[in-house]
Design a protein around this motif. Structure first.
Motif, PDB file in Angstrom:
ATOM      1  N   ILE A  51       0.825  -1.197   0.000  1.00  0.00           N
ATOM      2  CA  ILE A  51       0.000   0.000   0.000  1.00  0.00           C
ATOM      3  C   ILE A  51       0.860   1.247   0.000  1.00  0.00           C
ATOM      4  CG2 ILE A  51      -1.919   1.132   1.156  1.00  0.00           C
ATOM      5  CD1 ILE A  51      -2.206  -1.506   2.766  1.00  0.00           C
ATOM      6  N   PHE A 137      -6.246  -7.853  -0.664  1.00  0.00           N
ATOM      7  CA  PHE A 137      -7.007  -6.641  -0.383  1.00  0.00           C
ATOM      8  C   PHE A 137      -8.491  -6.909  -0.600  1.00  0.00           C
ATOM      9  CE2 PHE A 137      -2.719  -5.346  -0.952  1.00  0.00           C
ATOM     10  CZ  PHE A 137      -2.549  -4.181  -0.225  1.00  0.00           C
ATOM     11  N   PHE A 180      -6.515   2.325   8.561  1.00  0.00           N
ATOM     12  CA  PHE A 180      -7.375   2.061   7.404  1.00  0.00           C
ATOM     13  C   PHE A 180      -8.774   2.620   7.615  1.00  0.00           C
ATOM     14  CE2 PHE A 180      -4.465  -1.621   6.341  1.00  0.00           C
ATOM     15  CZ  PHE A 180      -3.949  -1.006   5.223  1.00  0.00           C
ATOM     16  N   ALA A 184      -9.035   4.812   4.590  1.00  0.00           N
ATOM     17  CA  ALA A 184      -9.679   4.024   3.529  1.00  0.00           C
ATOM     18  C   ALA A 184     -10.784   3.170   4.133  1.00  0.00           C
ATOM     19  CB  ALA A 184      -8.650   3.146   2.825  1.00  0.00           C
ATOM     20  N   GLN A 187     -11.860  -0.821   3.618  1.00  0.00           N
ATOM     21  CA  GLN A 187     -10.762  -1.640   3.101  1.00  0.00           C
ATOM     22  C   GLN A 187     -10.586  -2.882   3.973  1.00  0.00           C
ATOM     23  OE1 GLN A 187      -8.531  -3.166   0.748  1.00  0.00           O
ATOM     24  NE2 GLN A 187      -8.660  -0.994   0.166  1.00  0.00           N
ATOM     25  N   VAL A 189      -7.777  -5.931   4.492  1.00  0.00           N
ATOM     26  CA  VAL A 189      -6.441  -6.433   4.172  1.00  0.00           C
ATOM     27  C   VAL A 189      -6.083  -7.534   5.151  1.00  0.00           C
ATOM     28  CG1 VAL A 189      -4.013  -5.850   3.803  1.00  0.00           C
ATOM     29  CG2 VAL A 189      -5.776  -4.101   3.427  1.00  0.00           C
ATOM     30  N   LEU A 408       1.974  -3.553  -5.734  1.00  0.00           N
ATOM     31  CA  LEU A 408       0.619  -3.129  -5.373  1.00  0.00           C
ATOM     32  C   LEU A 408      -0.121  -4.217  -4.615  1.00  0.00           C
ATOM     33  CD1 LEU A 408      -0.602  -1.374  -8.661  1.00  0.00           C
ATOM     34  CD2 LEU A 408       0.517  -0.348  -6.676  1.00  0.00           C
ATOM     35  N   GLN A 410      -1.297  -6.968  -5.905  1.00  0.00           N
ATOM     36  CA  GLN A 410      -2.476  -7.287  -6.704  1.00  0.00           C
ATOM     37  C   GLN A 410      -2.336  -8.543  -7.565  1.00  0.00           C
ATOM     38  OE1 GLN A 410      -5.731  -5.734  -6.929  1.00  0.00           O
ATOM     39  NE2 GLN A 410      -4.875  -5.297  -4.902  1.00  0.00           N
ATOM     40  N   LEU A 487      -3.791   7.619   1.435  1.00  0.00           N
ATOM     41  CA  LEU A 487      -4.064   6.248   1.009  1.00  0.00           C
ATOM     42  C   LEU A 487      -5.349   6.082   0.217  1.00  0.00           C
ATOM     43  CD1 LEU A 487      -3.015   4.048   4.049  1.00  0.00           C
ATOM     44  CD2 LEU A 487      -1.714   4.656   2.013  1.00  0.00           C
ATOM     45  N   LEU A 491      -5.848   3.610  -3.233  1.00  0.00           N
ATOM     46  CA  LEU A 491      -6.384   2.257  -3.091  1.00  0.00           C
ATOM     47  C   LEU A 491      -7.658   2.054  -3.903  1.00  0.00           C
ATOM     48  CD1 LEU A 491      -5.789   1.576   0.706  1.00  0.00           C
ATOM     49  CD2 LEU A 491      -4.576   0.577  -1.229  1.00  0.00           C
ATOM     50  N   THR A 494      -8.469  -1.226  -5.696  1.00  0.00           N
ATOM     51  CA  THR A 494      -8.972  -2.416  -4.996  1.00  0.00           C
ATOM     52  C   THR A 494     -10.494  -2.497  -5.024  1.00  0.00           C
ATOM     53  OG1 THR A 494      -9.073  -1.349  -2.810  1.00  0.00           O
ATOM     54  CG2 THR A 494      -6.975  -2.347  -3.456  1.00  0.00           C
TER      55      THR A 494
END
Length: 509
Positions: A51, A137, A180, A184, A187, A189, A408, A410, A487, A491, A494
């Motif tokens: 992140i 994520f 978070f 965000a 989110q 994680v 990332l 991902q 952030l 993000l 995601t």
């Protein structure tokens, strides 16, 4: 991002009928357009928590048989016995998934939930338990929800609440902390052990779905009959649909004309520390940024902590060229193979000597056989230059199609996304080759728009955060991280929603 498709029973009946647990035998016939492969085994790309890397880089930019077939033995008993032996090596399937990694098992499970059976071929003798941890994520968790395994995994792994970013100077000077929930909201994680993720996916498939020790030797088109897969042990599988999920060094991708994955100039150590009496850390991602080296660790569960080190390593141009051309396995770029696990762990510790004590303690708490070192690679799917992701009845998914660097976090998430999108497309394709071809092309168009930007962005982020320039690193530590990083906007990639995968109700005649 979700695709709404109804499940077609016609596809199941005519084009991709559910596979029986054991392969059924069929007579052999000639192949054409065939390609054979050597012993280049897939190398899974694992994720590192990323992140902060993404956020920092964006801010900086603004201011990756065959044992003998024995025909002669059978001929001594007569032609009938020889024919029987040949038949015993041949089977036919509706859908075959090549590779029992994250992409392969998730695709097989997604298809099954939509009423389409698939056989899975895995070259290893068991599930690939190697590797350490994958960081998933919220987009990855939405897919796991859709295929019915997320809640089982959530009970085993900690939800990460935030992150702490530090410099190795002065014993680990704090640069910034994030929550978070504040930065965000929504989110999710969690770091998940790769072995457990694979075992959980496999446990939801019918017994006999996965055929182990089934290494692909060659692949060839058979016209309207499908695609012929020849295995190293002499077996042949004729499939109407082949889904290549065979990893970074995919023979199927090579057969389709894709270039070899490109080494990006960085390597990674990864490990999984064990604390039998309980690990002492808060559920936060811990990042430490040096010059040309970055490291971090994140609690996985109450007893395990995942850690990583990314470091620059240039290789001779001749070696890089050989790897790019496929003449040398990319794993060789990591340098001479270290067979002594203690030496590998020692090399990792030497890279961060003098860094914060908590990082070093995590590394020292890692079993020596739980440390790996791999080169980081990617493949950018340039529009107009990259081959199509499908050819006839063959299609790629996951790392076989779009290997990306872990910057990332991902790689695994995108493989999971591929699985549900491809399954919905195929299940709604209708009968006949034309419908399947249209479904594969629709999948490719939808997923290319997603994975090409993420692959490129991950590669650029890695290049930026691996800078060694002292002035740039000073600006990062003094200005970018403390004042500029946000952030939430970084993000947005995601965001991915998908409904639960359930078979569509059968229509009345």
């Amino acid at each position: 991002m979700d695709v709404s498709c109804a499940c077609s029973l016609a596809l199941v009946q005519e084009h991709v009928a559910p596979s029986p647990p054991a392969f059924q035998n069929r007579n052999s016939h000639a192949s054409h357009n065939s390609t054979s492969y050597g012993a280049n085994a897939p190398t899974p790309v694992q994720e590192t928590p990323a992140i902060a890397d993404f956020a920092i880089a964006m801010a900086l930019a603004a201011c990756s048989f065959s044992s003998p077939r024995r025909p002669l033995l059978y001929r001594r008993r007569g032609a009938a016995v020889a024919a029987s032996a040949a038949t015993a090596l041949r089977s036919e399937e509706g859908v075959v998934v090549v590779g029992a990694g994250v992409a392969g098992l998730a695709t097989a499970l997604a298809l099954r939930r939509l009423g389409v059976g698939a056989a899975v071929l895995e070259q290893g003798g068991t599930l690939r338990a190697g590797g350490t941890s994958l960081t998933l994520f919220k987009n990855g968790w939405r897919v796991l929800d859709a295929i019915g395994v997320a809640d089982e995994l959530r009970t085993k792994y900690l939800r990460i609440q935030g992150m702490r970013m530090r410099s190795p100077a002065a014993g680990g000077r704090d640069l910034r902390e994030f929550s978070f929930e504040e930065e965000a909201p929504g989110q999710e994680v969690r770091a998940v052990e790769r072995r457990v993720l694979l075992e959980t996916l496999a446990s939801k498939l019918p017994a006999g779905t996965i055929s182990f020790s089934s290494k692909l030797k060659s692949i060839s088109e058979q016209g309207p009959d499908g695609t012929l897969l020849e295995l190293e042990d002499g077996r042949q599988v004729l499939a109407k649909i082949v889904i290549g999920c065979d990893g970074v060094n995919s023979p199927i991708a090579r057969w389709m004309g894709f270039s070899e994955p490109r080494y990006v100039g960085h390597m990674a150590f990864r490990g999984l520390a064990e604390y039998a009496d309980g690990q002492p850390f808060e559920p936060k991602v811990n990042y430490i940024y040096g010059r040309g080296v970055r490291a971090g660790f994140v609690p996985v569960s109450s007893t395990k902590v995942y850690w990583f080190i990314c470091f620059n390593r240039q290789v001779p141009a001749a070696m890089a060229s050989l790897a790019d051309s496929g003449m040398m396995p990319v794993a060789f770029l990591a340098g001479p193979k270290i067979t002594d696990p203690a030496a590998l762990k020692s090399e990792a510790l030497d890279l961060v000597s003098g860094w914060p004590a908590d990082l070093l303690a995590v590394m020292r708490s890692t079993p020596e056989d739980a440390v790996v070192r791999t080169p980081l690679v990617d493949r950018w799917l340039w529009p107009g230059l990259a081959p199509r992701a499908s050819r006839g009845g063959v299609v790629l998914a996951g790392d076989a199609w779009h290997p990306m660097t872990p910057n990332l976090g991902q790689g695994a998430c995108c493989a999971l996304e591929d699985a549900v999108v491809l399954a919905r497309r195929l299940a709604g394709a209708g009968a006949g080759a034309a419908g399947v071809d249209a479904a594969m092309r629709g999948y490719e168009a939808e997923r290319w728009a997603r994975v090409f930007p993420l692959t490129a962005r991950a590669g650029l982020v890695g290049a930026l955060v691996q800078w060694e320039n002292a002035a740039v690193c000073a600006a990062r530590d003094g200005v970018v991280i403390p004042r500029l990083v946000r952030l939430g906007p970084f993000l947005e990639h995601t965001n991915f929603e998908c409904d639960l995968l359930e078979p569509a109700p059968a229509t009345s005649p």
